[in-house]
Each structure stands twice: as structure tokens, then as C-alpha cells.
Design a protein around this motif. Structure first.
Motif, PDB file in Angstrom:
ATOM      1  N   LEU A 248       3.737 -44.797  52.754  1.00 45.01           N
ATOM      2  CA  LEU A 248       2.977 -43.957  51.846  1.00 45.01           C
ATOM      3  C   LEU A 248       1.859 -44.764  51.179  1.00 45.01           C
ATOM      4  O   LEU A 248       0.712 -44.320  51.109  1.00 45.01           O
ATOM      5  N   SER A 249       2.192 -45.975  50.725  1.00 44.09           N
ATOM      6  CA  SER A 249       1.177 -46.806  50.070  1.00 44.09           C
ATOM      7  C   SER A 249       0.015 -47.100  51.011  1.00 44.09           C
ATOM      8  O   SER A 249      -1.137 -47.054  50.617  1.00 44.09           O
ATOM      9  N   LYS A 250       0.352 -47.413  52.256  1.00 46.80           N
ATOM     10  CA  LYS A 250      -0.708 -47.756  53.209  1.00 46.80           C
ATOM     11  C   LYS A 250      -1.595 -46.551  53.509  1.00 46.80           C
ATOM     12  O   LYS A 250      -2.792 -46.694  53.720  1.00 46.80           O
ATOM     13  N   LEU A 251      -0.978 -45.398  53.505  1.00 47.32           N
ATOM     14  CA  LEU A 251      -1.754 -44.186  53.735  1.00 47.32           C
ATOM     15  C   LEU A 251      -2.707 -43.968  52.563  1.00 47.32           C
ATOM     16  O   LEU A 251      -3.870 -43.630  52.736  1.00 47.32           O
ATOM     17  N   LYS A 252      -2.190 -44.203  51.358  1.00 50.45           N
ATOM     18  CA  LYS A 252      -3.015 -43.989  50.162  1.00 50.45           C
ATOM     19  C   LYS A 252      -4.167 -44.984  50.086  1.00 50.45           C
ATOM     20  O   LYS A 252      -5.257 -44.631  49.663  1.00 50.45           O
ATOM     21  N   THR A 253      -3.908 -46.245  50.466  1.00 50.03           N
ATOM     22  CA  THR A 253      -4.975 -47.229  50.369  1.00 50.03           C
ATOM     23  C   THR A 253      -5.885 -47.203  51.599  1.00 50.03           C
ATOM     24  O   THR A 253      -6.835 -47.964  51.674  1.00 50.03           O
ATOM     25  N   GLY A 254      -5.580 -46.350  52.563  1.00 55.78           N
ATOM     26  CA  GLY A 254      -6.429 -46.251  53.747  1.00 55.78           C
ATOM     27  C   GLY A 254      -6.137 -47.320  54.786  1.00 55.78           C
ATOM     28  O   GLY A 254      -6.904 -47.498  55.720  1.00 55.78           O
ATOM     29  N   GLU A 255      -5.024 -48.044  54.636  1.00 53.09           N
ATOM     30  CA  GLU A 255      -4.680 -49.032  55.657  1.00 53.09           C
ATOM     31  C   GLU A 255      -4.196 -48.356  56.926  1.00 53.09           C
ATOM     32  O   GLU A 255      -4.174 -48.950  57.992  1.00 53.09           O
ATOM     33  N   CYS A 256      -3.728 -47.105  56.814  1.00 55.21           N
ATOM     34  CA  CYS A 256      -3.532 -46.322  58.027  1.00 55.21           C
ATOM     35  C   CYS A 256      -4.010 -44.895  57.782  1.00 55.21           C
ATOM     36  O   CYS A 256      -4.087 -44.458  56.631  1.00 55.21           O
ATOM     37  N   GLN A 257      -4.348 -44.211  58.847  1.00 58.27           N
ATOM     38  CA  GLN A 257      -4.888 -42.862  58.711  1.00 58.27           C
ATOM     39  C   GLN A 257      -3.836 -41.780  58.954  1.00 58.27           C
ATOM     40  O   GLN A 257      -3.943 -40.681  58.454  1.00 58.27           O
ATOM     41  N   VAL A 258      -2.860 -42.111  59.779  1.00 64.03           N
ATOM     42  CA  VAL A 258      -1.795 -41.150  60.049  1.00 64.03           C
ATOM     43  C   VAL A 258      -0.476 -41.878  59.819  1.00 64.03           C
ATOM     44  O   VAL A 258      -0.338 -43.040  60.205  1.00 64.03           O
ATOM     45  N   SER A 259       0.452 -41.218  59.150  1.00 63.14           N
ATOM     46  CA  SER A 259       1.751 -41.842  58.918  1.00 63.14           C
ATOM     47  C   SER A 259       2.825 -40.925  59.477  1.00 63.14           C
ATOM     48  O   SER A 259       2.522 -39.883  60.059  1.00 63.14           O
ATOM     49  N   THR A 260       4.076 -41.292  59.292  1.00 60.48           N
ATOM     50  CA  THR A 260       5.130 -40.467  59.877  1.00 60.48           C
ATOM     51  C   THR A 260       6.346 -40.424  58.961  1.00 60.48           C
ATOM     52  O   THR A 260       6.432 -41.198  58.022  1.00 60.48           O
ATOM     53  N   PHE A 261       7.280 -39.541  59.241  1.00 65.22           N
ATOM     54  CA  PHE A 261       8.530 -39.390  58.486  1.00 65.22           C
ATOM     55  C   PHE A 261       8.399 -39.650  56.982  1.00 65.22           C
ATOM     56  O   PHE A 261       8.976 -40.601  56.460  1.00 65.22           O
ATOM     57  N   PRO A 262       7.695 -38.809  56.255  1.00 65.24           N
ATOM     58  CA  PRO A 262       7.636 -39.010  54.809  1.00 65.24           C
ATOM     59  C   PRO A 262       8.987 -38.711  54.186  1.00 65.24           C
ATOM     60  O   PRO A 262       9.755 -37.916  54.726  1.00 65.24           O
ATOM     61  N   ARG A 263       9.278 -39.343  53.047  1.00 73.63           N
ATOM     62  CA  ARG A 263      10.513 -39.001  52.346  1.00 73.63           C
ATOM     63  C   ARG A 263      10.279 -37.707  51.584  1.00 73.63           C
ATOM     64  O   ARG A 263       9.226 -37.541  50.957  1.00 73.63           O
ATOM     65  N   PRO A 264      11.258 -36.788  51.619  1.00 72.68           N
ATOM     66  CA  PRO A 264      11.061 -35.509  50.924  1.00 72.68           C
ATOM     67  C   PRO A 264      10.616 -35.717  49.474  1.00 72.68           C
ATOM     68  O   PRO A 264       9.764 -34.998  48.968  1.00 72.68           O
ATOM     69  N   ALA A 265      11.169 -36.751  48.825  1.00 74.87           N
ATOM     70  CA  ALA A 265      10.847 -36.970  47.418  1.00 74.87           C
ATOM     71  C   ALA A 265       9.368 -37.319  47.213  1.00 74.87           C
ATOM     72  O   ALA A 265       8.824 -37.104  46.134  1.00 74.87           O
ATOM     73  N   ASP A 266       8.727 -37.859  48.248  1.00 72.31           N
ATOM     74  CA  ASP A 266       7.322 -38.255  48.107  1.00 72.31           C
ATOM     75  C   ASP A 266       6.351 -37.114  48.390  1.00 72.31           C
ATOM     76  O   ASP A 266       5.142 -37.251  48.174  1.00 72.31           O
ATOM     77  N   LEU A 267       6.872 -36.001  48.926  1.00 70.21           N
ATOM     78  CA  LEU A 267       5.969 -34.941  49.371  1.00 70.21           C
ATOM     79  C   LEU A 267       5.080 -34.368  48.265  1.00 70.21           C
ATOM     80  O   LEU A 267       3.871 -34.234  48.471  1.00 70.21           O
ATOM     81  N   PRO A 268       5.639 -34.061  47.089  1.00 68.54           N
ATOM     82  CA  PRO A 268       4.771 -33.496  46.050  1.00 68.54           C
ATOM     83  C   PRO A 268       3.595 -34.417  45.720  1.00 68.54           C
ATOM     84  O   PRO A 268       2.466 -33.956  45.579  1.00 68.54           O
ATOM     85  N   GLU A 269       3.876 -35.721  45.658  1.00 67.21           N
ATOM     86  CA  GLU A 269       2.812 -36.672  45.352  1.00 67.21           C
ATOM     87  C   GLU A 269       1.736 -36.662  46.446  1.00 67.21           C
ATOM     88  O   GLU A 269       0.543 -36.688  46.169  1.00 67.21           O
ATOM     89  N   MET A 270       2.188 -36.614  47.691  1.00 64.34           N
ATOM     90  CA  MET A 270       1.234 -36.592  48.803  1.00 64.34           C
ATOM     91  C   MET A 270       0.392 -35.333  48.775  1.00 64.34           C
ATOM     92  O   MET A 270      -0.802 -35.354  49.025  1.00 64.34           O
ATOM     93  N   GLN A 271       1.066 -34.219  48.478  1.00 64.03           N
ATOM     94  CA  GLN A 271       0.332 -32.949  48.513  1.00 64.03           C
ATOM     95  C   GLN A 271      -0.712 -32.867  47.403  1.00 64.03           C
ATOM     96  O   GLN A 271      -1.699 -32.173  47.534  1.00 64.03           O
ATOM     97  N   LYS A 272      -0.485 -33.610  46.324  1.00 67.23           N
ATOM     98  CA  LYS A 272      -1.442 -33.593  45.215  1.00 67.23           C
ATOM     99  C   LYS A 272      -2.636 -34.492  45.489  1.00 67.23           C
ATOM    100  O   LYS A 272      -3.707 -34.310  44.928  1.00 67.23           O
ATOM    101  N   ASP A 273      -2.447 -35.504  46.333  1.00 69.79           N
ATOM    102  CA  ASP A 273      -3.497 -36.499  46.561  1.00 69.79           C
ATOM    103  C   ASP A 273      -4.692 -35.878  47.287  1.00 69.79           C
ATOM    104  O   ASP A 273      -4.559 -35.353  48.388  1.00 69.79           O
ATOM    105  N   PRO A 274      -5.881 -35.935  46.684  1.00 68.90           N
ATOM    106  CA  PRO A 274      -7.054 -35.289  47.300  1.00 68.90           C
ATOM    107  C   PRO A 274      -7.491 -35.951  48.605  1.00 68.90           C
ATOM    108  O   PRO A 274      -8.226 -35.346  49.385  1.00 68.90           O
ATOM    109  N   ASP A 275      -7.061 -37.187  48.852  1.00 66.75           N
ATOM    110  CA  ASP A 275      -7.478 -37.869  50.084  1.00 66.75           C
ATOM    111  C   ASP A 275      -6.560 -37.571  51.257  1.00 66.75           C
ATOM    112  O   ASP A 275      -6.816 -38.004  52.375  1.00 66.75           O
TER     113      ASP A 275
END
Lengths: 529, 337
Positions: A248-275
Motif C-alpha cells: 500500500l505504501s509503495k502504491l501511495k508513493t508511486g513506487e509501483c503503479q499496480v498492486s495486489t491483494f489489498p487488506r480489507p482494512a486498508d480499502l477505505p483509505e485507498m478509496q479515499k486517496d485521490p491518486d
């Protein structure tokens, strides 16, 4: 010397700068290291994903779908009796070159013979290389199904079956049916390094392999000569990142563009992120409670129906799947083409359940064993919690469920031997064909380790299952599978609980990524803005 | 001296045998069958299950499996990984440099900060300097590695963008050969401008996380040993002679105070490698720790056994080395007095 070095650095920096500007690199944060790069030897999605950029199959799945399209076979003809399939192979397909191997010829029938031959022919020089276990080939019943694979000419392959089977085309689109280079295999055998074949892959796919460092990185380059056209990105990098938080951190900092298997608990945070974009869809899976139809009182369909009505499914979906699940009324998920939406799910109705039990002649309190899996699976995030919720629901209608579990391997073994009375279990589809789901409700036919864990056998259902396997007309098959879903609903051999929803996070600048219902991560056709 | 060394060396042999036996048995006590783990939901016929077991030698009695294993070990064969079909030793050797690099940097960091911290705390004994420094060291010692790592990633990498999140090098910018496996060396050899700096930036967070516990231990050890030395007569004499405080503490006292600290540093190698297992998985650091975690989840017996054996061998050898050096420095030890 120093000056020279400085100039060298300068030039390198310039080159780097210019190439960085023009080359498009997509970094995918994958979840683990592949076992090797020969899909026929593997069973894990992680390994399949890592080999997929390099390879093609005869038949392929449309990107993001379960429908089939021509791959290395341009077309195919099924004989009227359904016993032979003739594949016309694509001409002018090049194998990608790597550092140690430059192909001298195009793809042809020999590569097909080699790739399948390795999995069943003990005389194939590679049969025993790298452990020689071809799990998928056996699991898909290929040794029994395929009588022979023969080459008619360089671009024609004839496959003879032991009985008509439509689902075999979907099987051939699966990763185990990947076509590898026979020429490469030969050259390595001559060098005495056959193991390298499975570590450094050569294929006809949209990318060519460039390097792999275990637990760190896999690098691919776009295959400029790809028969399907060069992919939009130039470089594809798998950054192996097992920890979901780091992904998740790498996705947020742009170190990767596509990630996989997010943890359910992280989903709300990801969905809020404008990037970020988070795609989702119901997974090609089913979590269910199987009743053992051979053990009383579960041999009566009223009892099975009663228990289904006594269990509060919406609460399970809400509390255990936490929004990452969709209530299931059929065995197959709604993304599949034969889904029968007309089936109406049993309501949650404890009173009616009690009445039904009475009609079936069952006296309460009734003691049953309720088995739950000791592990988390894609279709069931927390089997113990589900079992506990079921236990308390069942208590309300006078059914005392004793919770039972075993170590996962043991659990599966006992379950398949028919030891359980009611057990949580599930399935993740392999190839998108409905047969791949319905087969495990077919009459077990005395198979000791059959997947039909409830040992339910309904001749009407079974007759349709057999018939649907042998005809090619999709409309006709849809009708048969539709009827089977009605029979299944009426007889209730299993209580369908949920199809889990799968999520795919990526950065906003990723263009045209398609989520696969089969859980494949695939990057041909994906672009970066 | 030679006798001392040989005695120590002889002691390592039973240690190894016991270790081999214990790891072998412990792994087999963990529930889960490597063959079953591979299969997933797919049914598998009992015949094929048996065939696989037979191929892997898992159908043999455990004692026989153990003897086989021991025999192969004696011949330098650590087995073949069940999941990758590669020799465990080869896999281990490709990953070990990453772990060594990380552990070495973490240890240097711990020494570079821990010793001055301990010295200052001892010299300023009882003041608030002492209290703050020792408070920090207790905090560091009791910090759960996992939590600490994630905290640093979130703050330093994600919020402030000061370091990368994980991995050993920027995968988009740099793609070069890694002949030694040590990223710091390889990045210099590669002649790619910026690669070394990038490798260093990748090392910062994981080495801080891994170095935290040794740092705390070294700081406390230095403090107590320093306090002891400072009360010795020769320090008082040196002071009385009018030597500068820097010379008294830095040269006379510290040199002697560091002897027990050196032992502790040697002993910490084991715990450093244990910490590396967690640190590596948080930071996707492709080392041995990471490898072991993966092997556990796949019930990859040979990989797990081989990996543990090799890591333990390193720890035992390092300790042997420390003991020997210590014996060289301090004759009282080798004569057993």
C-alpha cells in the motif's frame, strides 16, 4: 582517469535521462516469488502471474473475461461427434530472444507437441525435469480426457478425446496449457542445463523475460515482434512485496503503479486517496455449507432446506465479509454466463424452518457436527466466525451444532472421504466454464477423494451435467445449467453463502487495466498516462 | 591457545548434531503436509498423493528420513526446495549477502550510536542526560520490530518522502548486474550515477529498525561497564595526573570498558539474524529471513531445514570466533580461571 570517468557519468546520465523520458515502465507490486516460470509445474496464482507476460496458449481468455478467443491457434474445428478437435496454428509467430538463446525458427506444431508431451509422455526428455509434477494437467482430468495429440502438418494439430467435452477448450486457455519453445528446450538439453528451461523462460508472449532476482524483482521487456502487436508499455517490472502494508505504501508513493491483494482494512483509505483507483468485482468463487446427503437426517431435503432458512445469511455477509462479499443464491457467481437470476433465495425464517423440520419428522433437540476450515480462503475470510454465527442461529430452532475442525490438509481429506455431516467449504473457479463449478455436485461415482463433499447425488442434475459437457451450443448449455440451478436450489445439497468480492488497487494513471474474474494479473494492453 | 580453540571447535560438533535433530523434528511437528499444502481445493487421488510422498521420501519412517538427511548434510547437500526445485544451498547463497549487508549496517549503526550514548550516560550519571538516554534505550529495547518498522515507513517514507518504502534499489531507474550480491558494492561497480546513493537510501529504514535493539543493549552495557571502570584506581590516578577529561574517558577508561561490550556485540549476532526475519519481511528485503518465512508458509521442509541450519551455523561460527578473539585478548578466559 578522473576526467574520463566524469565524462562517462555525464554521458550515462544523459542517456538515462533521455531513455527515462521515452520508455514507459510499469511496476507491479506482486505478493511473492514464483516457484519457477513453467506454468505446467505450478499451482499458485503468484507463479502463473509471473510467467504469463512471456507466454501464450492455443486458446486464450479475453482480457478481463472468461470468454474464449483464438490464441496461438488461429481457429479450431470440433468434429460432429465431438471426439476430435483440429487446431489451425497461427503462422509467423516469433519466440522472444533472450541473452543466451536466439530462436532460429517460428512457432509451429512441434512446440505444441513438446509442451503437452512434457506433461504426459514419459519419453519426453523434460518429463522428469524440475520435479516433474504436473498437478493441473492431472487435476483437469486431461490424462483421461485426451487420447492423443498429433501433428498433421507444421501448422495443424489434431487432438483426439476419449469422450466429447466442451470445457476442454476453456482448459486449454489455462496457464498449464502454455506453449513453450521446443527449440530452446533442445538447445538447453544439449548444453546439459535442462533446469534452466524452467528458470529462464522463452515464449511467444507480449513480453520477453530479462531477469529475475528471487524475492526482489522480475523484469520483462515489451516484445516488439509480438504477433498481437507491441504492448503499450516498454518495461514491465514485478517488485516482489509480500507485506500488504508495504504494498500500500509503495502504491501511495508511486513506487509501483499496480498492486495486489489489498487488506480489507486498508480499502477505505485507498478509496479515499485521490491518486488511486480501486476496482472491484465478485470473485469467481463460492463459499458454502455442504450437507452430507448420505447421513441422516441430512438425507432429507426438507432438513437441508430448514437449516438454510434458519441461518441468517445477511448477518454473515455483513459481519464476516465486511462488505467484501456478495450473498450467493447459486453455486456460480453472477459474472458467469450461465447464471440463473430467476432462482429466488431461501428467506431467513426460523419459524418456517422449525415447521419444516417437524414435517420431515425430525425431533429436536437435534445434535449435529458443524465443521469449519482452520484457514482463511478467498471465498471465506473467517470460517470459525461463520460457524459460530451459524451455531447460534441453529440453536434457536433446536439444533445443537458442535464445532469441529482439523488441520487444513487433514480437514480436506476427511471431508472428501465423506466424514462430515455439515461442513464449510468452497471453490475458486479455474477456467470460467460453468462445468468447472457444477462438476463437484455430480454423482461421486465411488471416487474416494471426490470434490463432492456432501456425497449428494441427483440423477436429474447429473444427466444434465453430463449432457452439458458434451454439446457446443452455448444457448443450449445455458438452458441446461439454468435448470440445474433450479434443481440445486430445490434439493439444497449445499447452502450457498457468498461470493467474495475482490479488489484491485492501482494508481490513477494506469490506463485500460482489466480485472480478470479468474484472478489473473495481466499487463498486455495496459498503458500509463 | 590451540588447545583452547580445538576444545571450543569440538564442542560445536555435538551442538550441530543436536541442532540438526531438533530442527528436523520441530518442523515435522508443525501441522500441515507439504504435499497437501500444494494441492489447495483440488481433489487429489490417494494414489497420486502417495506417488508424490514417495518422490519426496516422505513415506519413509521419520528416523530413516533423518538419517538420509544427515547423510546428505555430511556431503554438503542441504536438499532441494520443494517449491522451486532448486538446491537450498544455492538459493541461500544468493540471498545471504542481502542479510549480511543489512545486519552489518544495522550493527555498525548500533555501535556508532550505542557506545557514545552509553559513555555519555555513564559520565553524566544521575543527571537528566542519563535518564533520557537510558529511557530511550529501554524504549528501543522493548519496541516491537513490526510496529516500529511500519511506523517509520508511514512517517518517513510515506508522509515525508525522505526514503523509499521498501526493496534494495529503485527498480525503474536501475537495472544492473549484481555480481557480489552486496548492493552497496554492486552499485559502485555498476558505474551508474546515483545508484550508490539510492542503495544507501534504501538501507536507512531497515537498518534503523534492525539496529534498534542491539543499539539499546550496547548503550546499557557500555554505561554499566563504563561506570565500573570509572571507579577504578587507575582512572583516579589518570585524573590526578591532570590529564584532560577527554583523554581519561576516551582512552584510559573506554578501552577497558569496551571488553565486555565486544562480547555482547558478538552474542548479538544471533538475535540480529532473528530480527532480520521480521525486518526483511516488512521491508521486502530479499534476504534469508524472508526466505524462511516463505518456506514456512509453503511447508517447504528442505528449504526450512537447510535455511535454519545454515543460519545457525553462521551464529555458531561467529560465537566461536568471538570466544577465540576474547581468549586471545584476555588470557584468564582461556585458562578457565
Amino acid at each position: 582517469m578522473n576526467h574520463l570517468k566524469m565524462i562517462g557519468f555525464g554521458v550515462a546520465a544523459l542517456l538515462l535521462g533521455s531513455s527515462a523520458a521515452s520508455a514507459k515502465t510499469l511496476v507491479y507490486c506482486s505478493e511473492g516469488s514464483p516457484e519457477n516460470f513453467t506454468p505446467a509445474l505450478n499451482t499458485t496464482g503468484t507463479s502463473f502471474d509471473a510467467a504469463r507476460p512471456v507466454f501464450d496458449q492455443l486458446v486464450e481468455f479475453d482480457r478481463g473475461a472468461t470468454t474464449l478467443k483464438p490464441g496461438l491457434a488461429e481457429s479450431w474445428i470440433v468434429s460432429p461427434d465431438g471426439m476430435t478437435i483440429t487446431f489451425k496454428l497461427r503462422k509467423g509467430v516469433k519466440f522472444g530472444a533472450i541473452r543466451d538463446f536466439k530462436p532460429t525458427r517460428d512457432f509451429n506444431a512441434d512446440d505444441v507437441l513438446f509442451s503437452f508431451g512434457r506433461q504426459y509422455d514419459e519419453k519426453n526428455p523434460y518429463y522428469k525435469v524440475s520435479g516433474g509434477k504436473y498437478d493441473y494437467y492431472s487435476d483437469m482430468d486431461m490424462p483421461k480426457l485426451v487420447k492423443s495429440i498429433e501433428k498433421k502438418d507444421d501448422y495443424t494439430i489434431v487432438m483426439t478425446l476419449s469422450e466429447p467435452n466442451v470445457a476442454i477448450l476453456a482448459n486449454l486457455a489455462m496457464d498449464f496449457a502454455t506453449i513453450q519453445s521446443a527449440e530452446y528446450a533442445d538447445s538447453l538439453m544439449k548444453k546439459g542445463k535442462p533446469e534452466q528451461f524452467d528458470q529462464v523462460p522463452v515464449g511467444t508472449g507480449p513480453f520477453t523475460f530479462s531477469s529475475y532476482q528471487k524475492d526482489a524483482v522480475i523484469r520483462f521487456k515489451a516484445n516488439k515482434d509480438y504477433w498481437g502487436g507491441k504492448p503499450p508499455i516498454d518495461d514491465l517490472v514485478f517488485a516482489i512485496t509480500p507485506d500488504p502494508t508495504a504494498r500500500l505504501s509503495k502504491l501511495k508513493t508511486g513506487e509501483c503503479q499496480v498492486s495486489t491483494f489489498p487488506r480489507p482494512a486498508d480499502l477505505p483509505e485507498m478509496q479515499k486517496d485521490p491518486d488511486l483507483t480501486v476496482m472491484s468485482q465478485p470473485g469467481l468463487n463460492i463459499g458454502y455449507l455442504a450437507f452430507n446427503a448420505q447421513k441422516p437426517p441430512f438425507d432429507k431435503k426438507e432438513v437441508r432446506q430448514a437449516l438454510s432458512m434458519a441461518i441468517d445469511k445477511p448477518s454473515i455477509i455483513k459481519d464476516v465479509y465486511l462488505g467484501a462479499g456478495q450473498a450467493a443464491k447459486n453455486l456460480i457467481p453472477p459474472t458467469m454466463w450461465a447464471y440463473n437470476d430467476k432462482v429466488v433465495d431461501y428467506p431467513f425464517d426460523p419459524e418456517k424452518a422449525k415447521a419444516l423440520l417437524k414435517t420431515a419428522g425430525v425431533t429436536t433437540p437435534l445434535d449435529i457436527d458443524l465443521w469449519y476450515m482452520p484457514v482463511q480462503r478467498p471465498y471465506n475470510p473467517d470460517a470459525k466466525r461463520i460457524a459460530e454465527m451459524m451455531q447460534s442461529d441453529l440453536a434457536k430452532i433446536g439444533v445443537n451444532a458442535k464445532l469441529v475442525t482439523y488441520e487444513w490438509g487433514e480437514y480436506r481429506k476427511r471431508l472428501q472421504n465423506g466424514e462430515a455431516t455439515a461442513a464449510l467449504f468452497g471453490w475458486t473457479g479455474d477456467n470460467g466454464d460453468p462445468d468447472n463449478f457444477f462438476f463437484f455436485l455430480g454423482c461421486p461415482g465411488g471416487k474416494p477423494a471426490a470434490s463432492n463433499v456432501g456425497k449428494w447425488c441427483n440423477t436429474e442434475f447429473d444427466a444434465r451435467l453430463d449432457k452439458a459437457k458434451q454439446i457446443t451450443d452455448q444457448a443450449e448449455r445455458t438452458k441446461l445449467y439454468g435448470e440445474m440451478q433450479v434443481i440445486e436450489h430445490d434439493d439444497e445439497p449445499v447452502l450457498n453463502i457468498a461470493h467474495s468480492v475482490v479488489y484491485q488497487p492501482m494508481r490513477k494513471n494506469v490506463v485500460d487495466y482489466k480485472m480478470s474474474p479468474l484472478g489473473r494479473n495481466q499487463f498486455d494492453g495496459v498503458d500509463l498516462k | 591457545m590451540i588447545r583452547f580453540f580445538l576444545k571450543r571447535l569440538a564442542l560445536t560438533i555435538p551442538t550441530f548434531i543436536a541442532l540438526t535433530f531438533l530442527t528436523f523434528m520441530a518442523i515435522r511437528l508443525v501441522p500441515g503436509d507439504p504435499v497437501e499444502v500444494r494441492v489447495g481445493e483440488h481433489g487429489i487421488s490417494p494414489e497420486r498423493l502417495e506417488m508424490f510422498r514417495h518422490q519426496l521420501g516422505l513415506d519413509q519412517p521419520v528416523w530413516k528420513q533423518f538419517l538420509d538427511y544427515g547423510w546428505h548434510l555430511l556431503h554438503g547437500d542441504f536438499g532441494t526446495s520443494l517449491s522451486t526445485s532448486n538446491p537450498v544451498l544455492t538459493e541461500f547463497l544468493t540471498l545471504f549477502p542481502a542479510t549480511v549487508e543489512l545486519s552489518a549496517v544495522a550493527m555498525m549503526l548500533a555501535i556508532a550510536i550505542g557506545i557514545p550514548m552509553g559513555v555519555v550516560a555513564a559520565v553524566k550519571r544521575g543527571t537528566w542526560y542519563d535518564q533520557v538516554l537510558m529511557g530511550l534505550s529501554v524504549t528501543g529495547y522493548s519496541m516491537p520490530i513490526f510496529w516500529w518498522g511500519l511506523l517509520l515507513i508511514m512517517l518517513v517514507a510515506e508522509q515525508w518522502h525522505l526514503t523509499p518504502v521498501s526493496g534494495r534499489i529503485d527498480l525503474i531507474r536501475f537495472d544492473y548486474d549484481t555480481p557480489t550480491g552486496f548492493m552497496l558494492i554492486d552499485s559502485l561497480l555498476s558505474d551508474e550515477p546515483g545508484a550508490f546513493v539510492d542503495a544507501v537510501r534504501h538501507l536507512i529504514l531497515p537498518s534503523i529498525v534492525l539496529g534498534t535493539i542491539p543499539l539499546a543493549v550496547i548503550a546499557r552495557m557500555t554505561r554499566s561497564s563504563m561506570l565500573e571502570v570509572l571507579s577504578e584506581d587507575y582512572v583516579r590516578t589518570a585524573r590526578a595526573k591532570g590529564l584532560s577529561p577527554f583523554r581519561v574517558i576516551g582512552v584510559h577508561a573506554l578501552r577497558n570498558a569496551l571488553i565486555p561490550v565486544t562480547t555482547v556485540i558478538g552474542l548479538m549476532t544471533g538475535s540480529l539474524l532473528a530480527g532480520a526475519v521480521l525486518t526483511e519481511s516488512i521491508f521486502s528485503w530479499p534476504g534469508v529471513g524472508h526466505y524462511l518465512i516463505e518456506a514456512i508458509s509453503r511447508r517447504d521442509y528442505p528449504a526450512l531445514q537447510g535455511g535454519i541450519m545454515l543460519v545457525s551455523a553462521v551464529v555458531i561460527l561467529v560465537n566461536l570466533l568471538v570466544d577465540t578473539t576474547y581468549g586471545l585478548i584476555n588470557p584468564r578466559i582461556r585458562h578457565g580461571r
